[in-house]
Design an enzyme around this catalytic site. Structure first.
Site, PDB file in Angstrom:
ATOM      1  N   HIS A  19     -30.945  45.263  33.768  1.00  0.00           N
ATOM      2  CA  HIS A  19     -30.574  44.621  35.083  1.00  0.00           C
ATOM      3  C   HIS A  19     -31.686  45.631  36.070  1.00  0.00           C
ATOM      4  CE1 HIS A  19     -28.154  43.267  38.104  1.00  0.00           C
ATOM      5  NE2 HIS A  19     -27.686  44.467  38.656  1.00  0.00           N
TER       6      HIS A  19
ATOM      7  N   PHE B  99     -21.648  44.175  41.275  1.00  0.00           N
ATOM      8  CA  PHE B  99     -20.453  44.759  42.329  1.00  0.00           C
ATOM      9  C   PHE B  99     -19.121  44.634  41.373  1.00  0.00           C
ATOM     10  CE2 PHE B  99     -22.742  44.772  46.802  1.00  0.00           C
ATOM     11  CZ  PHE B  99     -23.455  45.704  46.317  1.00  0.00           C
TER      12      PHE B  99
ATOM     13  N   THR C  77     -18.601  48.409  44.776  1.00  0.00           N
ATOM     14  CA  THR C  77     -20.049  48.410  44.934  1.00  0.00           C
ATOM     15  C   THR C  77     -20.548  49.368  43.791  1.00  0.00           C
ATOM     16  OG1 THR C  77     -20.116  50.234  46.602  1.00  0.00           O
ATOM     17  CG2 THR C  77     -20.153  47.917  47.306  1.00  0.00           C
TER      18      THR C  77
ATOM     19  N   CYS D 253     -24.433  40.026  41.681  1.00  0.00           N
ATOM     20  CA  CYS D 253     -25.532  39.832  41.020  1.00  0.00           C
ATOM     21  C   CYS D 253     -25.525  39.278  39.503  1.00  0.00           C
ATOM     22  CB  CYS D 253     -26.734  40.828  41.146  1.00  0.00           C
ATOM     23  SG  CYS D 253     -25.960  42.571  41.033  1.00  0.00           S
TER      24      CYS D 253
ATOM     25  N   THR E 177     -31.721  51.229  41.829  1.00  0.00           N
ATOM     26  CA  THR E 177     -30.834  52.308  42.627  1.00  0.00           C
ATOM     27  C   THR E 177     -30.388  53.448  41.888  1.00  0.00           C
ATOM     28  OG1 THR E 177     -28.647  51.103  41.921  1.00  0.00           O
ATOM     29  CG2 THR E 177     -29.914  50.278  43.990  1.00  0.00           C
TER      30      THR E 177
ATOM     31  N   LYS F 140     -37.465  42.936  38.083  1.00  0.00           N
ATOM     32  CA  LYS F 140     -37.342  43.094  39.499  1.00  0.00           C
ATOM     33  C   LYS F 140     -38.399  43.494  40.485  1.00  0.00           C
ATOM     34  CE  LYS F 140     -32.281  42.658  39.385  1.00  0.00           C
ATOM     35  NZ  LYS F 140     -32.095  42.546  37.632  1.00  0.00           N
TER      36      LYS F 140
ATOM     37  N   GLU G  39     -27.238  52.370  33.398  1.00  0.00           N
ATOM     38  CA  GLU G  39     -27.590  51.541  32.425  1.00  0.00           C
ATOM     39  C   GLU G  39     -28.400  52.033  31.468  1.00  0.00           C
ATOM     40  OE1 GLU G  39     -30.109  47.175  32.354  1.00  0.00           O
ATOM     41  OE2 GLU G  39     -30.282  48.298  34.288  1.00  0.00           O
TER      42      GLU G  39
ATOM     43  N   HIS H 118     -34.764  41.324  43.646  1.00  0.00           N
ATOM     44  CA  HIS H 118     -33.517  41.267  43.148  1.00  0.00           C
ATOM     45  C   HIS H 118     -33.064  39.970  43.692  1.00  0.00           C
ATOM     46  CE1 HIS H 118     -29.546  41.695  41.930  1.00  0.00           C
ATOM     47  NE2 HIS H 118     -29.222  42.962  42.110  1.00  0.00           N
TER      48      HIS H 118
END
Length: 405
Positions: A288, A394, A255, A156, A292, A320, A299, A325
């Site tokens: 971003h 990732f 990841t 991403c 998650t 997003k 972040e 996303h």
């Protein structure tokens, strides 16, 4: 840094088929582009998919597929700028840098179904259809460009890395203009894959909330022309510059991001240093903000370390929950939103700053650093001169971009 100018973007996604429609969506919290979709496994997911009926066949494509149709829809919006650059500089001096993660999955799925059923692939199936280069090669072929043609697949942050390489090609003298950006689709393969990682939310993504459960995926294409000469841009492009950029690769995990956020901090600080700006000089930050557990935690720490926390921090939001996303297209799509943020708020006497709004349930997670979310408009005045967009992918592939006047 030598002046590098960025054109008005060509954009196509579920939240808007051009930058104006997208801006309307992100400033009014319009989530109508996100709907439930059933994939080939029978599972259902929320996703911001572009309806196939909204896309025309890509008449210049050797392989006509959704990702190329989506790419073409965005490129058509800046075709005049690309043609002007080719005429001004010559085809050999115009390059392509494009980011994406999907490599023709619709061809692959159909071909492998036939192989599993009949023991052979369709006669017209070629492995080249799934070449990672094709999103970039298509642009070169479509516009008859002879400069370097590069594809980027860093998850991403793909299109963010593409924008940085585009700038480096210009700064190093390899090109005078570069078509850059990204395109990706929320394919069945992508949805099933992220589901296997338990990364997809059962509801529309809710970034930075205590109740966040993961991502919502989406389709998008977003492209710009970068050039050292802004006079090649169409008359409706306002002169915006790429002020700074930073990259880092913390390689903490395949990841998962580094929990302490230091890889992200490194990219952010590198962008500020290249731009010659202090953190306090950034007027808006596009986060971003995937929704998650691990990304939002990391972040928030990174942003707080650079910009401070609470209301003293930079106004920020994740877009997003409106666009989904969009993987390899995300960095370019969110840079497009930053471009529009500048254009809409550049007047010194602006009495009503409009910012892309944070959509979440307002439930603060006490484990996260507190950020200054832009969650309503009509309460601030002034001028937006600089915007930063962050993408953390990732493998710890971190990208930070700064644009401004």
């Amino acid at each position: 840094m030598e002046n590098i100018y960025i054109s008005k973007p060509g954009v196509f996604c579920a939240a808007g088929k051009n930058i104006d429609e997208l801006w309307q969506s992100v400033t009014t919290k319009n989530q109508k582009g996100i709907k439930k979709h059933k994939i080939c496994t029978g599972d259902e997911f929320y996703a911001a998919r572009v309806d196939d009926s909204a896309l025309k066949p890509a008449e210049y494509a050797r392989y006509d597929m959704k990702i190329i149709r989506l790419e073409e829809a965005a490129l058509n919006q800046i075709a005049g700028d690309i043609e002007a650059a080719r005429k001004r500089f010559g085809a050999e001096r115009v390059a392509v840098c494009a980011g994406s993660c999907d490599n023709g999955t619709e061809f692959s799925l159909a071909a492998h179904r036939k192989f599993l059923a009949e023991g052979k692939f369709p006669q017209d199936y070629k492995l080249e259809m799934q070449g990672a280069d094709y999103v970039a090669t298509y642009i070169s072929e479509r516009f008859e460009l002879k400069g370097p043609s590069l594809a980027f697949a860093t998850a991403c942050s793909s299109s963010g890395s593409a924008v940085i390489k585009a700038a480096e090609l210009i700064l190093s003298g390899f090109a005078d203009a570069v078509v850059t950006g990204g395109v990706d689709i929320a394919s069945d393969t992508a949805l099933a894959g992220f589901s296997s990682l338990e990364a997809i939310s059962t509801e529309i993504t809710n970034p930075f909330s205590k109740n966040r459960h993961g991502i919502t995926m989406g389709d998008a294409a977003a492209f710009f022309l970068l050039s050292k000469d802004s006079t090649v841009f169409s008359s409706d492009s306002t002169t915006v510059r790429l002020l700074g950029f930073g990259e880092s690769a913390d390689a903490y995990h395949a990841t998962s991001p580094n929990p302490d956020g230091q890889g992200a901090v490194c990219a952010i600080k590198a962008a500020l240093e290249r731009a010659g700006l202090k953190a306090s000089q950034i007027d808006y930050l596009n986060l971003h903000g995937t929704g998650t557990k691990l990304n939002d935690s990391m972040e928030s720490l990174a942003v707080a370390q650079v910009f401070g926390s609470g209301k003293k921090s930079v106004p920020a939001s994740s877009t997003k929950p409106v666009t989904g996303h969009t993987l390899g297209a995300a960095a370019a799509l969110e840079l497009s939103i930053c471009y529009k943020t500048l254009i809409e708020n550049f007047d010194e006497n602006c009495n009503n700053i409009l910012l892309p709004l944070q959509i979440w349930d307002g439930r603060k997670d006490p484990e996260l650093a507190e950020l200054n979310f832009a969650d309503k408009n009509g309460t601030a005045s002034g001028k937006i001169k600089t915007c930063m967009s962050n993408s953390f992918a990732f493998g710890g592939a971190n990208v930070s971009l700064i644009i401004g006047f």
